[in-house]
Design a protein around this motif. Structure first.
Motif, PDB file in Angstrom:
ATOM      1  N   LEU A   1       6.239  39.390  52.466  1.00 47.46           N
ATOM      2  CA  LEU A   1       6.488  40.561  53.303  1.00 47.46           C
ATOM      3  C   LEU A   1       7.985  40.783  53.538  1.00 47.46           C
ATOM      4  CD1 LEU A   1       3.584  39.996  55.835  1.00 47.46           C
ATOM      5  CD2 LEU A   1       3.767  41.893  54.214  1.00 47.46           C
ATOM      6  N   VAL A   2       8.729  39.699  53.764  1.00 50.56           N
ATOM      7  CA  VAL A   2      10.175  39.850  53.969  1.00 50.56           C
ATOM      8  C   VAL A   2      10.846  40.318  52.681  1.00 50.56           C
ATOM      9  CG1 VAL A   2      12.323  38.664  54.545  1.00 50.56           C
ATOM     10  CG2 VAL A   2      10.246  38.152  55.827  1.00 50.56           C
ATOM     11  N   VAL A   3      10.440  39.752  51.555  1.00 54.58           N
ATOM     12  CA  VAL A   3      11.039  40.156  50.278  1.00 54.58           C
ATOM     13  C   VAL A   3      10.744  41.633  50.000  1.00 54.58           C
ATOM     14  CG1 VAL A   3      10.995  39.785  47.777  1.00 54.58           C
ATOM     15  CG2 VAL A   3      11.056  37.826  49.333  1.00 54.58           C
ATOM     16  N   SER A   4       9.562  42.105  50.381  1.00 51.35           N
ATOM     17  CA  SER A   4       9.263  43.532  50.219  1.00 51.35           C
ATOM     18  C   SER A   4      10.229  44.387  51.031  1.00 51.35           C
ATOM     19  CB  SER A   4       7.823  43.817  50.653  1.00 51.35           C
ATOM     20  OG  SER A   4       6.902  43.224  49.767  1.00 51.35           O
ATOM     21  N   SER A   5      10.546  43.949  52.238  1.00 53.19           N
ATOM     22  CA  SER A   5      11.509  44.683  53.066  1.00 53.19           C
ATOM     23  C   SER A   5      12.885  44.695  52.420  1.00 53.19           C
ATOM     24  CB  SER A   5      11.584  44.059  54.464  1.00 53.19           C
ATOM     25  OG  SER A   5      10.354  44.188  55.147  1.00 53.19           O
ATOM     26  N   VAL A   6      13.266  43.581  51.809  1.00 54.40           N
ATOM     27  CA  VAL A   6      14.562  43.525  51.125  1.00 54.40           C
ATOM     28  C   VAL A   6      14.588  44.524  49.969  1.00 54.40           C
ATOM     29  CG1 VAL A   6      16.125  42.060  49.788  1.00 54.40           C
ATOM     30  CG2 VAL A   6      14.977  41.133  51.812  1.00 54.40           C
ATOM     31  N   HIS A   7      13.483  44.622  49.228  1.00 54.96           N
ATOM     32  CA  HIS A   7      13.412  45.603  48.134  1.00 54.96           C
ATOM     33  C   HIS A   7      13.562  47.031  48.673  1.00 54.96           C
ATOM     34  CE1 HIS A   7      12.555  43.481  44.374  1.00 54.96           C
ATOM     35  NE2 HIS A   7      11.860  42.597  45.085  1.00 54.96           N
ATOM     36  N   GLU A   8      12.947  47.308  49.815  1.00 50.23           N
ATOM     37  CA  GLU A   8      13.045  48.656  50.391  1.00 50.23           C
ATOM     38  C   GLU A   8      14.487  48.992  50.763  1.00 50.23           C
ATOM     39  OE1 GLU A   8      10.321  48.150  53.579  1.00 50.23           O
ATOM     40  OE2 GLU A   8       8.544  48.287  52.301  1.00 50.23           O
ATOM     41  N   ILE A   9      15.223  48.002  51.249  1.00 47.44           N
ATOM     42  CA  ILE A   9      16.635  48.221  51.578  1.00 47.44           C
ATOM     43  C   ILE A   9      17.439  48.453  50.302  1.00 47.44           C
ATOM     44  CG2 ILE A   9      18.702  47.122  52.533  1.00 47.44           C
ATOM     45  CD1 ILE A   9      16.771  45.593  54.434  1.00 47.44           C
ATOM     46  N   ALA A  10      17.211  47.605  49.302  1.00 50.44           N
ATOM     47  CA  ALA A  10      17.951  47.729  48.044  1.00 50.44           C
ATOM     48  C   ALA A  10      17.682  49.070  47.370  1.00 50.44           C
ATOM     49  CB  ALA A  10      17.577  46.576  47.114  1.00 50.44           C
ATOM     50  N   ALA A  11      16.454  49.570  47.495  1.00 49.95           N
ATOM     51  CA  ALA A  11      16.105  50.848  46.872  1.00 49.95           C
ATOM     52  C   ALA A  11      16.889  52.009  47.461  1.00 49.95           C
ATOM     53  CB  ALA A  11      14.606  51.099  47.027  1.00 49.95           C
ATOM     54  N   ARG A  12      17.427  51.817  48.657  1.00 45.91           N
ATOM     55  CA  ARG A  12      18.192  52.875  49.327  1.00 45.91           C
ATOM     56  C   ARG A  12      19.690  52.584  49.340  1.00 45.91           C
ATOM     57  NH1 ARG A  12      13.227  52.615  50.373  1.00 45.91           N
ATOM     58  NH2 ARG A  12      12.017  54.463  50.967  1.00 45.91           N
ATOM     59  N   GLY A  13      20.108  51.691  48.467  1.00 42.17           N
ATOM     60  CA  GLY A  13      21.532  51.411  48.315  1.00 42.17           C
ATOM     61  C   GLY A  13      22.087  50.455  49.341  1.00 42.17           C
ATOM     62  N   GLY A  14      21.219  49.811  50.124  1.00 49.28           N
ATOM     63  CA  GLY A  14      21.689  48.870  51.131  1.00 49.28           C
ATOM     64  C   GLY A  14      22.018  47.512  50.537  1.00 49.28           C
ATOM     65  N   ASN A  15      22.843  46.771  51.242  1.00 45.39           N
ATOM     66  CA  ASN A  15      23.261  45.441  50.807  1.00 45.39           C
ATOM     67  C   ASN A  15      22.661  44.387  51.729  1.00 45.39           C
ATOM     68  OD1 ASN A  15      25.321  46.035  48.614  1.00 45.39           O
ATOM     69  ND2 ASN A  15      26.101  47.295  50.297  1.00 45.39           N
ATOM     70  N   VAL A  16      22.146  43.319  51.128  1.00 44.97           N
ATOM     71  CA  VAL A  16      21.449  42.288  51.893  1.00 44.97           C
ATOM     72  C   VAL A  16      22.066  40.922  51.610  1.00 44.97           C
ATOM     73  CG1 VAL A  16      19.239  41.157  52.353  1.00 44.97           C
ATOM     74  CG2 VAL A  16      19.303  43.608  51.800  1.00 44.97           C
ATOM     75  N   ILE A  17      22.345  40.193  52.692  1.00 40.96           N
ATOM     76  CA  ILE A  17      22.695  38.778  52.595  1.00 40.96           C
ATOM     77  C   ILE A  17      21.449  37.994  52.963  1.00 40.96           C
ATOM     78  CG2 ILE A  17      24.139  36.924  53.508  1.00 40.96           C
ATOM     79  CD1 ILE A  17      26.251  39.064  54.113  1.00 40.96           C
ATOM     80  N   GLY A  18      20.978  37.174  52.057  1.00 43.96           N
ATOM     81  CA  GLY A  18      19.746  36.432  52.285  1.00 43.96           C
ATOM     82  C   GLY A  18      20.016  34.980  52.630  1.00 43.96           C
ATOM     83  N   PHE A  19      19.340  34.494  53.665  1.00 44.73           N
ATOM     84  CA  PHE A  19      19.298  33.066  53.971  1.00 44.73           C
ATOM     85  C   PHE A  19      17.863  32.615  53.742  1.00 44.73           C
ATOM     86  CE2 PHE A  19      22.995  34.288  56.529  1.00 44.73           C
ATOM     87  CZ  PHE A  19      23.885  33.258  56.242  1.00 44.73           C
ATOM     88  N   GLY A  20      17.653  31.783  52.739  1.00 40.40           N
ATOM     89  CA  GLY A  20      16.306  31.337  52.414  1.00 40.40           C
ATOM     90  C   GLY A  20      16.303  29.900  51.949  1.00 40.40           C
ATOM     91  N   HIS A  21      15.127  29.440  51.550  1.00 44.97           N
ATOM     92  CA  HIS A  21      14.965  28.040  51.170  1.00 44.97           C
ATOM     93  C   HIS A  21      14.609  27.873  49.696  1.00 44.97           C
ATOM     94  CE1 HIS A  21      15.068  27.079  55.467  1.00 44.97           C
ATOM     95  NE2 HIS A  21      14.271  28.120  55.624  1.00 44.97           N
ATOM     96  N   ASP A  22      14.177  28.947  49.059  1.00 43.00           N
ATOM     97  CA  ASP A  22      13.834  28.881  47.642  1.00 43.00           C
ATOM     98  C   ASP A  22      15.094  29.049  46.798  1.00 43.00           C
ATOM     99  OD1 ASP A  22      10.621  29.119  47.341  1.00 43.00           O
ATOM    100  OD2 ASP A  22      11.317  30.152  49.144  1.00 43.00           O
ATOM    101  N   ALA A  23      15.024  28.587  45.561  1.00 41.36           N
ATOM    102  CA  ALA A  23      16.150  28.758  44.647  1.00 41.36           C
ATOM    103  C   ALA A  23      16.376  30.241  44.369  1.00 41.36           C
ATOM    104  CB  ALA A  23      15.882  28.003  43.347  1.00 41.36           C
ATOM    105  N   ALA A  24      17.596  30.588  44.011  1.00 40.83           N
ATOM    106  CA  ALA A  24      17.947  31.996  43.790  1.00 40.83           C
ATOM    107  C   ALA A  24      17.107  32.628  42.691  1.00 40.83           C
ATOM    108  CB  ALA A  24      19.432  32.105  43.460  1.00 40.83           C
ATOM    109  N   ASP A  25      16.663  31.822  41.709  1.00 45.97           N
ATOM    110  CA  ASP A  25      15.895  32.407  40.606  1.00 45.97           C
ATOM    111  C   ASP A  25      14.464  32.763  41.012  1.00 45.97           C
ATOM    112  OD1 ASP A  25      14.659  29.931  40.726  1.00 45.97           O
ATOM    113  OD2 ASP A  25      15.453  29.214  38.807  1.00 45.97           O
ATOM    114  N   ALA A  26      14.108  32.507  42.278  1.00 45.48           N
ATOM    115  CA  ALA A  26      12.804  32.958  42.773  1.00 45.48           C
ATOM    116  C   ALA A  26      12.802  34.457  43.063  1.00 45.48           C
ATOM    117  CB  ALA A  26      12.432  32.191  44.045  1.00 45.48           C
ATOM    118  N   PHE A  27      13.992  35.073  43.015  1.00 41.86           N
ATOM    119  CA  PHE A  27      14.124  36.487  43.358  1.00 41.86           C
ATOM    120  C   PHE A  27      14.641  37.267  42.153  1.00 41.86           C
ATOM    121  CE2 PHE A  27      15.063  33.805  47.026  1.00 41.86           C
ATOM    122  CZ  PHE A  27      14.099  34.231  47.924  1.00 41.86           C
TER     123      PHE A  27
END
Length: 615
Positions: A534-560
């Protein structure tokens, strides 16, 4: 939120009052003032700004001789930050001098009555009117006891008063109603060494002596050779208050090799959490037994409220219990205590937060027992609660709460685990395993601080120029987003708004563009796959509108998906329940890094105070 220290002795106490007030700056640092009395003379020293920045000048000849003195550091509630509005205030006849912590609710009415008697106030504060009332009643009666009773009957509100009377050199008077105040005696190797009043005993760190915490309705008469405490409304009668030893270490004042207390205290977080992990179960058992059989409500203000929100998730997801949770200032408008079938968990670093104490008093009046989680022994919350829990984080000097909030969350986690076992939701073996995770958390936090700070600092350096931010989280990470946004705006002075990730598409997404950045706190996919998605879906919605996101997570970067984040920082992971504490620490480091790069006052951000003791 102001701080008061007053001392009376048979020696010059100028440096003592100066050092004592400097230790109370966490209560407000808009301005500071001293009323110094010696040889029948009264001298006022008042200035705007931070006392610690002017302390050396005052120590080097800027303080008059004083055998009795009142010091006050101000957080402005009524009136601008000016010398005229700085405490202490004197009466129209210069007979009384007074400092005040609290709010005089009917000050405007009193001001009008004074004006009708040709007494004009020279400040905009709510405090000055009290000094004039003291002088008026004393002129009419000549009786100090009657004067104090008359003034208390006339003023409405909360107050801790420190008062001196020129007619009685060496006498200090403390009057308490809902604002913290203590009285006591000082000693040295040769015997008695004076008497004092203070908002917090930290003002007397390094001194020997005895201290008593005043109750509402108490009046303390302090002299160089002792303290007398009386109690009553119209007629004052002597009362016994428990005296305990002054035993406060000065060591917490030492910055060591750290540039700021905020960073020092972030580095002390692992030890703070470890103390709560190692707290013997017997120290929590009374609270656990009570919570297991009562309807639970959680209350706090600011960071403590966000700790409570995490506690709400712990009780729901671990113990299967719904715990009501509202900020202290709104709590009583949506929660009416109905009787002893309820239980209150009140969280406050200082144990003196006005709104939280107001809720505790309402609970007490309804016969509802309280669990209090605080960092200050003998604070009002600790004394009021049936089940006091001292988080023992060590003194926090930075106004922003860092190590303290993680200790509070650790206590709430343990209370939820105990309640879960009592309810049969987990067995003893599972309880032991989940406690072992908490025991491992200090090591993981230490590794995070050591290994990730440079990477987080680099992100802070790169993005410090962004003026507007969203902080997003889901489930357990929603309170993380709220608290991290609070830390960020407190210390950076930049706009930051924390919210549940799902709220984004309900209006606020209209703000997203390339200049509006978002921090997303993403759970470990293995621990919470639904919230992760659900959080990753929100990040996609931001990116689709030209927004920039700094992510703090626990999975490796290649999970995204490539390019989804402007910047992604991978954090260590421990468990579904404790990963939020890891992210809280990362959020603190990011806030600190941005504020340092922006040149902010890290430990004393503008307009803030650590102990919020006014309405």
């Amino acid at each position: 939120m102001c701080g008061i220290v007053a001392i009376s002795a048979k020696r010059d106490i100028g440096n003592d009052i100066l050092d004592g007030l400097a230790r109370l700056e966490y209560r407000g640092y808009d301005s500071f003032g001293f009323a110094c009395m010696a040889n029948g003379e009264l001298s006022l020293v008042r200035d705007v700004g931070v006392l610690s920045e002017k302390r050396a000048r005052l120590r080097d000849g800027g303080m008059p001789e004083a055998h009795a003195a009142i010091g006050h550091t101000r957080w402005a509630t009524h009136g601008r930050v000016t010398v005229a509005n700085t405490h202490p205030h004197t009466s129209f006849d210069q007979r009384f001098v007074l400092a005040h912590n609290g709010v005089i609710e009917n000050h405007h009415e009193i001001r009008e009555r004074l004006a009708a008697r040709q007494i004009q106030c020279t400040s905009e504060t709510d405090t000055e009117v009290v000094a004039h009332l003291l002088a008026l009643h004393y002129r009419e009666t000549g009786d100090l006891m009657a004067t104090i009773a008359a003034v208390r009957a006339e003023v409405r509100g909360e107050y801790a008063f420190a008062i001196a009377l020129r007619d009685e050199p060496g006498l200090l008077i403390g009057v308490k109603n809902q604002s913290p105040l203590a009285a006591g005696t000082l000693a040295n190797g040769a015997g008695p060494d004076g008497g004092f009043l203070c908002s917090d005993p930290i003002a007397l760190a390094g001194h020997e002596g005895q201290i008593a915490y005043l109750e509402d309705g108490d009046v303390a008469f302090v002299r160089p050779d002792g303290v007398e405490i009386l109690h009553g409304d119209t007629a004052l009668a002597p009362v016994e208050r428990a005296m305990t030893a002054l035993d406060i270490d000065n060591g917490a004042d030492d910055l060591g090799d750290f540039p700021h207390y905020m960073l020092k205290e972030i580095h002390e977080t692992p030890q703070s959490v470890q103390r709560m992990a190692e707290l013997p179960a017997a120290g929590l058992q009374g609270a656990v037994d009570h919570l297991a059989t009562h309807e639970v409500a959680l209350v706090g203000s600011g960071s403590a409220f966000y700790a409570c929100l995490l506690g709400q998730y712990f009780f729901a997801q671990l113990a299967g219990r719904y715990a009501r949770c509202h900020p202290a200032d709104e709590f009583l408008d949506v929660n009416a205590f109905s009787g002893p079938g309820q239980a209150l968990v009140a969280v406050s670093q200082s144990g003196e937060t006005f709104d939280t104490l107001r809720v505790m008093r309402a609970a007490q009046a309804a016969g509802v027992a309280s669990v209090a989680i605080n960092n200050v022994a003998a604070s009002t919350s600790q004394r009021m609660a049936e089940f006091p829990i001292l988080q023992n984080s060590g003194r926090e000097i930075c106004v922003l709460s860092t190590k303290s909030i993680l200790a509070q969350v650790a206590v709430l986690y343990r209370l939820a685990l105990g309640t879960a076992e009592a309810a049969g939701r987990i067995d003893a073996a599972e309880h032991h395993r989940l406690l072992a995770d908490l025991a491992a958390l200090p090591r993981v936090l230490g590794e995070l601080i050591a290994d990730k700070r440079a990477e987080i600092d680099d992100a802070a350096e790169r993005y410090r120029w962004i003026d507007n931010w969203f902080f997003l989280g889901r489930s357990l990470h929603y309170p993380v987003a709220l608290e991290s946004a609070l830390k960020f705006k407190e210390v950076s002075y930049l706009h930051a708004e924390g919210m549940p990730a799902g709220f984004l598409k309900h209006g606020t997404i209209s703000l997203i563009d390339e200049k509006f950045f978002t921090v997303a706190f993403i759970p470990n996919r293995a621990h919470d796959p639904d919230s992760f998605g659900l959080v990753v879906s929100s990040v996609h919605e931001i990116a689709a509108r030209g927004g920039n996101v700094i992510g703090f997570g626990h999975d490796a970067a290649d999970a995204f998906e490539d390019g989804l984040f402007e910047r992604y920082i991978q954090l260590p992971s421990l468990s579904k329940w404790l990963d939020p504490l890891i992210q809280l620490t990362a959020g603190q480091l990011f806030s600190y890094g941005c504020a340092v790069k922006l040149g902010r006052n890290i430990d004393k951000p503008r307009a803030l105070a650590k102990a919020v003791t006014v309405r």
